[in-house]
Design a protein around this motif. Structure first.
Motif, PDB file in Angstrom:
ATOM      1  N   TYR A   1       1.029  -1.097  -0.050  1.00  0.00           N
ATOM      2  CA  TYR A   1      -0.154  -0.007   0.054  1.00  0.00           C
ATOM      3  C   TYR A   1       1.002   1.184   0.211  1.00  0.00           C
ATOM      4  CZ  TYR A   1      -2.943   3.667   1.854  1.00  0.00           C
ATOM      5  OH  TYR A   1      -3.813   4.869   2.127  1.00  0.00           O
ATOM      6  N   TRP A   2       0.577   1.904  -0.981  1.00  0.00           N
ATOM      7  CA  TRP A   2       1.399   3.505  -0.987  1.00  0.00           C
ATOM      8  C   TRP A   2       0.512   4.564  -0.296  1.00  0.00           C
ATOM      9  CZ3 TRP A   2       6.323   4.111  -2.506  1.00  0.00           C
ATOM     10  CH2 TRP A   2       6.598   2.915  -3.362  1.00  0.00           C
ATOM     11  N   SER A   3       1.150   5.147   0.712  1.00  0.00           N
ATOM     12  CA  SER A   3       0.596   6.498   1.320  1.00  0.00           C
ATOM     13  C   SER A   3       1.382   7.799   1.086  1.00  0.00           C
ATOM     14  CB  SER A   3       0.342   6.003   2.762  1.00  0.00           C
ATOM     15  OG  SER A   3      -0.086   7.107   3.474  1.00  0.00           O
ATOM     16  N   SER A   4       0.669   8.796   0.940  1.00  0.00           N
ATOM     17  CA  SER A   4       1.319  10.222   0.881  1.00  0.00           C
ATOM     18  C   SER A   4       1.802  10.753   2.264  1.00  0.00           C
ATOM     19  CB  SER A   4       0.590  11.094   0.101  1.00  0.00           C
ATOM     20  OG  SER A   4      -0.738  11.268   0.727  1.00  0.00           O
ATOM     21  N   GLU A   5       1.018  10.097   3.181  1.00  0.00           N
ATOM     22  CA  GLU A   5       1.266  10.294   4.578  1.00  0.00           C
ATOM     23  C   GLU A   5       1.902   9.183   5.431  1.00  0.00           C
ATOM     24  OE1 GLU A   5      -1.958  12.404   6.193  1.00  0.00           O
ATOM     25  OE2 GLU A   5      -1.774  14.184   4.975  1.00  0.00           O
ATOM     26  N   GLU A   6       2.515   9.521   6.562  1.00  0.00           N
ATOM     27  CA  GLU A   6       2.959   8.357   7.293  1.00  0.00           C
ATOM     28  C   GLU A   6       1.599   7.933   8.216  1.00  0.00           C
ATOM     29  OE1 GLU A   6       6.020   7.106  10.819  1.00  0.00           O
ATOM     30  OE2 GLU A   6       6.031   9.223  10.258  1.00  0.00           O
ATOM     31  N   VAL A   7       1.343   6.504   8.276  1.00  0.00           N
ATOM     32  CA  VAL A   7       0.444   5.950   9.139  1.00  0.00           C
ATOM     33  C   VAL A   7       0.881   5.568  10.300  1.00  0.00           C
ATOM     34  CG1 VAL A   7      -1.444   4.326   9.204  1.00  0.00           C
ATOM     35  CG2 VAL A   7      -0.931   5.250   6.795  1.00  0.00           C
ATOM     36  N   LYS A   8       0.511   6.070  11.368  1.00  0.00           N
ATOM     37  CA  LYS A   8       0.961   5.876  12.695  1.00  0.00           C
ATOM     38  C   LYS A   8       0.534   4.344  13.003  1.00  0.00           C
ATOM     39  CE  LYS A   8       2.725   9.820  13.174  1.00  0.00           C
ATOM     40  NZ  LYS A   8       3.893  10.051  13.398  1.00  0.00           N
ATOM     41  N   ASP A   9      -0.510   3.903  13.008  1.00  0.00           N
ATOM     42  CA  ASP A   9      -1.157   2.683  13.307  1.00  0.00           C
ATOM     43  C   ASP A   9      -1.396   1.946  11.730  1.00  0.00           C
ATOM     44  OD1 ASP A   9      -2.099   0.225  14.310  1.00  0.00           O
ATOM     45  OD2 ASP A   9      -4.031   1.103  15.041  1.00  0.00           O
ATOM     46  N   PRO A  10      -0.460   1.075  11.296  1.00  0.00           N
ATOM     47  CA  PRO A  10      -0.640   0.504  10.026  1.00  0.00           C
ATOM     48  C   PRO A  10      -1.861  -0.610  10.121  1.00  0.00           C
ATOM     49  CG  PRO A  10       1.601   0.560  10.490  1.00  0.00           C
ATOM     50  CD  PRO A  10       0.938   0.957  11.867  1.00  0.00           C
ATOM     51  N   VAL A  11      -2.113  -1.193  11.266  1.00  0.00           N
ATOM     52  CA  VAL A  11      -3.290  -2.198  11.278  1.00  0.00           C
ATOM     53  C   VAL A  11      -4.467  -1.346  10.969  1.00  0.00           C
ATOM     54  CG1 VAL A  11      -4.342  -3.661  12.891  1.00  0.00           C
ATOM     55  CG2 VAL A  11      -1.838  -3.444  12.859  1.00  0.00           C
ATOM     56  N   SER A  12      -4.706  -0.228  11.038  1.00  0.00           N
ATOM     57  CA  SER A  12      -6.073   0.534  10.607  1.00  0.00           C
ATOM     58  C   SER A  12      -6.090   0.625   9.174  1.00  0.00           C
ATOM     59  CB  SER A  12      -6.045   1.595  11.508  1.00  0.00           C
ATOM     60  OG  SER A  12      -4.909   2.609  11.079  1.00  0.00           O
ATOM     61  N   ILE A  13      -5.100   0.418   8.363  1.00  0.00           N
ATOM     62  CA  ILE A  13      -5.100   0.573   6.817  1.00  0.00           C
ATOM     63  C   ILE A  13      -6.142  -0.267   6.421  1.00  0.00           C
ATOM     64  CG2 ILE A  13      -4.143   0.379   4.767  1.00  0.00           C
ATOM     65  CD1 ILE A  13      -1.468   1.145   6.176  1.00  0.00           C
ATOM     66  N   PRO A  14      -7.304   0.159   5.857  1.00  0.00           N
ATOM     67  CA  PRO A  14      -8.505  -0.767   5.440  1.00  0.00           C
ATOM     68  C   PRO A  14      -7.958  -1.994   4.578  1.00  0.00           C
ATOM     69  CG  PRO A  14      -9.156   1.682   5.015  1.00  0.00           C
ATOM     70  CD  PRO A  14      -7.623   1.348   5.350  1.00  0.00           C
ATOM     71  N   ASN A  15      -8.596  -3.191   4.791  1.00  0.00           N
ATOM     72  CA  ASN A  15      -8.171  -4.301   3.926  1.00  0.00           C
ATOM     73  C   ASN A  15      -8.427  -4.041   2.257  1.00  0.00           C
ATOM     74  OD1 ASN A  15      -7.455  -5.776   6.119  1.00  0.00           O
ATOM     75  ND2 ASN A  15      -9.400  -6.540   6.286  1.00  0.00           N
TER      76      ASN A  15
ATOM     77  N   GLN B   1       6.773 -14.478  20.108  1.00  0.00           N
ATOM     78  CA  GLN B   1       6.460 -15.779  19.515  1.00  0.00           C
ATOM     79  C   GLN B   1       5.012 -15.893  19.395  1.00  0.00           C
ATOM     80  OE1 GLN B   1       7.849 -18.585  22.506  1.00  0.00           O
ATOM     81  NE2 GLN B   1       7.796 -20.534  20.964  1.00  0.00           N
ATOM     82  N   ASN B   2       4.114 -15.237  19.976  1.00  0.00           N
ATOM     83  CA  ASN B   2       2.814 -15.385  19.634  1.00  0.00           C
ATOM     84  C   ASN B   2       2.417 -14.242  18.532  1.00  0.00           C
ATOM     85  OD1 ASN B   2       2.479 -16.746  22.151  1.00  0.00           O
ATOM     86  ND2 ASN B   2       2.541 -15.047  23.341  1.00  0.00           N
ATOM     87  N   PRO B   3       1.801 -15.194  17.431  1.00  0.00           N
ATOM     88  CA  PRO B   3       1.454 -14.456  16.072  1.00  0.00           C
ATOM     89  C   PRO B   3       0.336 -13.311  16.456  1.00  0.00           C
ATOM     90  CG  PRO B   3       0.735 -16.748  16.403  1.00  0.00           C
ATOM     91  CD  PRO B   3       1.581 -16.689  17.336  1.00  0.00           C
ATOM     92  N   ALA B   4       0.623 -12.090  15.741  1.00  0.00           N
ATOM     93  CA  ALA B   4      -0.446 -11.013  15.847  1.00  0.00           C
ATOM     94  C   ALA B   4      -1.439 -11.188  14.547  1.00  0.00           C
ATOM     95  CB  ALA B   4       0.257  -9.726  16.101  1.00  0.00           C
ATOM     96  N   GLY B   5      -1.115 -12.064  13.803  1.00  0.00           N
ATOM     97  CA  GLY B   5      -1.857 -12.046  12.541  1.00  0.00           C
ATOM     98  C   GLY B   5      -0.940 -11.531  11.378  1.00  0.00           C
ATOM     99  N   SER B   6      -0.350 -10.335  11.528  1.00  0.00           N
ATOM    100  CA  SER B   6       0.246 -10.028  10.276  1.00  0.00           C
ATOM    101  C   SER B   6       1.700  -9.117  10.710  1.00  0.00           C
ATOM    102  CB  SER B   6      -0.403  -9.178   9.451  1.00  0.00           C
ATOM    103  OG  SER B   6      -0.788  -7.891  10.345  1.00  0.00           O
ATOM    104  N   LEU B   7       2.638  -9.237   9.737  1.00  0.00           N
ATOM    105  CA  LEU B   7       3.829  -8.200  10.066  1.00  0.00           C
ATOM    106  C   LEU B   7       3.679  -7.194   8.799  1.00  0.00           C
ATOM    107  CD1 LEU B   7       7.030 -10.278  10.743  1.00  0.00           C
ATOM    108  CD2 LEU B   7       5.830  -8.962  12.095  1.00  0.00           C
ATOM    109  N   ILE B   8       3.760  -5.931   9.363  1.00  0.00           N
ATOM    110  CA  ILE B   8       3.761  -4.565   8.442  1.00  0.00           C
ATOM    111  C   ILE B   8       5.135  -3.971   8.712  1.00  0.00           C
ATOM    112  CG2 ILE B   8       2.727  -2.602   7.762  1.00  0.00           C
ATOM    113  CD1 ILE B   8       0.082  -3.790   9.110  1.00  0.00           C
ATOM    114  N   ILE B   9       5.597  -3.797   7.420  1.00  0.00           N
ATOM    115  CA  ILE B   9       6.986  -3.032   7.278  1.00  0.00           C
ATOM    116  C   ILE B   9       6.677  -1.504   6.471  1.00  0.00           C
ATOM    117  CG2 ILE B   9       9.412  -2.866   6.739  1.00  0.00           C
ATOM    118  CD1 ILE B   9       9.138  -5.771   6.439  1.00  0.00           C
ATOM    119  N   GLN B  10       6.939  -0.441   7.107  1.00  0.00           N
ATOM    120  CA  GLN B  10       6.848   0.674   6.684  1.00  0.00           C
ATOM    121  C   GLN B  10       8.308   1.170   6.191  1.00  0.00           C
ATOM    122  OE1 GLN B  10       5.163   4.276   9.094  1.00  0.00           O
ATOM    123  NE2 GLN B  10       6.943   4.823   8.689  1.00  0.00           N
TER     124      GLN B  10
END
Length: 650
Positions: A54-68, A142-151
């Motif tokens: 996902y490309w964003s023109s602004e920094e997203v503080k909470d990337p999990v909040s990006i809509p699917n 070690q406990n998965p959170a569902g996803s890894l997001i790299i900014q």
């Protein structure tokens, strides 16, 4: 003369170092860097998972909040894109694999730019480094959170994202794999460093062998290139502000180290070609550094900008190397093959970075190793040939010494004759407040027919004579002694050069047994600053004056001494100036030969004097003597006695 040792202990040590380095590098290239089965290594490649961006023109503080619905699926085997100015790139993939690991980490082989890593809503890592090429081992929960997001927020113009291999691994396995993948480079670098020190020692033992110094510099630069990346780079990542500039500067210096080595070996045309390429390289490098100065110098952007000139250099070097292989000197084939290995390997690496070739296996380290192996073979061969030539020279000297023992009595007689003749010559250095004189004489045999004389009259004026008896050896030396006495007998006429020669000739005619004497005589009036000169069949002399456009040759006609009675001698006068230099000489200088039979000649002597006219007096004399010595390979091709007198007017 003591025999030069063969240095067997050094030879054995160097063989051990080379063999050890060869097997380490070969093992590293063929085995350690090969893929290990995923089930045995217990890892998961990110490229085998579904990835979204996902490309964003602004920094997203909470990337999990990006809509699917805004996430887009990435193509296979991809984890990066071309940079979009002012935009942030977010990449998402599942972290379910971490539950299978005791101490899960995200392992990235190369990470080029600044990035942040989120595991679910949790912020787990931030890289603040820029312009780096170190691997990353990032601890995960070690406990998965569902996803890894790299900014990603890149300063690198050509690429944003991660490059090469990215895995989920256990922490201990990641460290071991990182070490094994860089095993050959990590251990090969110290070997190169040790060899660099050894060849530097060879240079100091024989300073005329510049090839050892150039090869030492090349090895040292290669040691830095091999050492400051991979496992070592990861270990020193906290010092990246030093390691990164040092590495990139060495990237630009290594071609110079390579050229230093090649310029001393290749034919002149290729030397000039390599010099032009080196100059072009440094100009483009500086321009790219300056043009990418933004919040500090960006080495990565600079590298991207001057990749084209490296490709150009590589193509030209490959064509030159192929030409040398086909038509060049056979002794250069080893060097040329080594050059082809490193250039082709480096070109492959650049084309992979430019995405013109697919990334499969990095061959740059293998090219490095083959280049240094072949270059090292050439240098070692040169080294052993040097030792053998010295040993052969020593053997010849021992043989000649045995022969000389049978002629020892004659040798003593010749030594005595030499001492007696030397006593007849004026000193080789003289000086007062108006003039300086330096003399040099090199006889073909123990004694010879050349001699010079300089004397000062009661008024402070100087009389200078340079004489050459025909032939050489004992008979010429005896005639030289007779002419010396004749010159002493003409002491009353020193200020009249023609009368000096008339007097000498009168005493010598009929006494030289078909030998004759050529001579040049100069009387220097230190008050009037004039030189009055005469000549008796001699080549004359040279006047070096800085205000003139060339060296001046001064001469007048006259017959040799000892042949004809009652003949006149002409004389002439020239005005002198402070700083003028006069060179009187015998024709043995012109007859001096080199190894291919070329004579030194008058023109070469005039050029030598003119090119060095601004040198200090004693340095000019030393340059003339050294040039004659080197031209004839240490008087090896001397054909006659030779002498010169250099005079300077203060």
């Amino acid at each position: 003369m003591k025999e030069v040792k063969s240095y067997k202990s050094i030879h054995t040590f160097l063989q051990f170092v080379l063999y050890f380095g060869f097997w380490i590098q070969l093992f590293g290239c063929l085995d350690l860097q090969s893929e290990v089965a995923p089930d045995r290594q217990f890892q998961q490649s990110i490229y085998l998972l579904d990835r979204y961006y996902y490309w964003s023109s602004e920094e997203v503080k909470d990337p999990v909040s990006i809509p699917n619905n805004v996430w887009q699926k990435m193509e296979p085997n991809r984890l990066g894109f071309e940079s979009l100015k002012g935009k942030y790139l977010y990449i998402k993939f599942s972290d379910q694999f971490v539950r299978q690991l005791k101490s899960p980490v995200l392992y990235a082989e190369i990470a080029l730019e600044q990035f942040k890593l989120f595991q679910g809503k949790e912020f787990v890592f931030e890289s603040r480094l820029q312009d780096h090429f170190f691997p990353y081992i990032i601890p995960l929960n070690q406990n998965p959170a569902g996803s890894l997001i790299i900014q990603f927020q890149s300063r690198y113009h050509g690429f944003i994202g991660m490059d090469r291999k990215v895995f989920f691994k256990d922490h201990s396995i990641a460290l071991v794999d990182l070490f094994l993948e860089n095993f050959s480079e990590t251990f090969f670098a110290p070997i190169l460093l040790v060899l660099s020190i050894i060849f530097l020692g060879f240079y100091f033992l024989r300073k005329r062998e510049i090839i050892f110094l150039n090869f030492s510099i090349l090895l040292f630069s290669a040691a830095l290139l091999e050492g400051l990346n991979g496992f070592v780079g990861f270990s020193l990542s906290q010092f990246s502000y030093i390691v990164t500039p040092l590495t990139y500067i060495n990237f630009s210096f290594f071609p110079f180290a390579l050229l230093l080595f090649l310029i001393g070996i290749f034919p002149p045309f290729f030397r000039n070609l390599f010099k032009i390429l080196a100059g072009l390289h440094i100009i483009v490098f500086i321009i790219s550094i300056v043009s990418n100065y933004e919040n500090g110098i960006s080495f990565l952007n600079s590298e991207d900008d001057y990749n084209w000139v490296i490709v150009l250099e590589a193509v030209i070097t490959i064509l030159s190397s192929v030409y040398v292989l086909i038509k060049g000197n056979k002794n250069l084939r080893t060097i040329t093959l080594g050059l082809l290995f490193i250039v082709i390997a480096g070109l492959h690496d650049i084309l992979v970075d430019l995405e013109l070739l697919p990334h499969s296996q990095r061959i740059i380290h293998f090219g490095f190793f083959m280049m240094l192996l072949l270059f090292g073979f050439y240098v070692f061969k040169h080294y052993w040939q040097l030792l053998h030539s010295i040993n052969r020279m020593n053997a010849e000297l021992r043989k000649k010494n045995k022969e000389l023992q049978r002629l020892i009595q004659i040798d003593k007689d010749l030594a005595l004759a030499h001492a007696l003749q030397k006593s007849l010559l004026s000193s080789k250095y003289n000086e007062d407040d108006r003039i300086r004189i330096i003399g040099f004489s090199q006889n073909l045999e123990s004694v010879g027919g050349d001699y010079f004389d300089h004397t000062k009259d009661s008024m402070g004026n100087w009389a200078i004579l340079m004489a050459d008896v025909s032939g050489h050896g004992i008979s010429s030396a005896m005639v030289a002694a007779m002419s010396k006495m004749a010159f002493v007998g003409a002491g009353a006429y020193l200020q009249f050069p023609s009368r000096v020669f008339h007097s000498m000739n009168r005493h010598l005619v009929g006494k030289t047994k078909n030998l004759f004497i050529t001579a040049s005589y100069v009387f220097i009036d230190t008050e009037l600053y004039t030189a009055t000169f005469s000549n008796a069949g001699h080549p004359g002399f040279f006047l070096i004056r800085n205000s003139e456009s060339e060296v001046i040759h001064l001469n007048v006609k006259g017959k040799p001494l000892g042949l004809f009675s009652h003949i006149p001698y002409a004389e002439d006068t020239v005005k002198l100036m402070p700083g003028d230099k006069i060179l009187l000489y015998t024709d043995g200088i012109f007859d001096l030969l080199n190894e291919i039979g070329e004579s030194f000649g008058e023109d070469k002597l005039k050029s030598l004097l003119w090119d060095n006219r601004y040198q200090k007096f004693q340095e000019l004399a030393a340059i003339v003597q050294d040039s004659l010595f080197r031209f004839s390979s240490g008087w090896k091709y001397q054909m006659d006695d030779l002498s010169f007198l250099l005079v300077e007017i203060k």
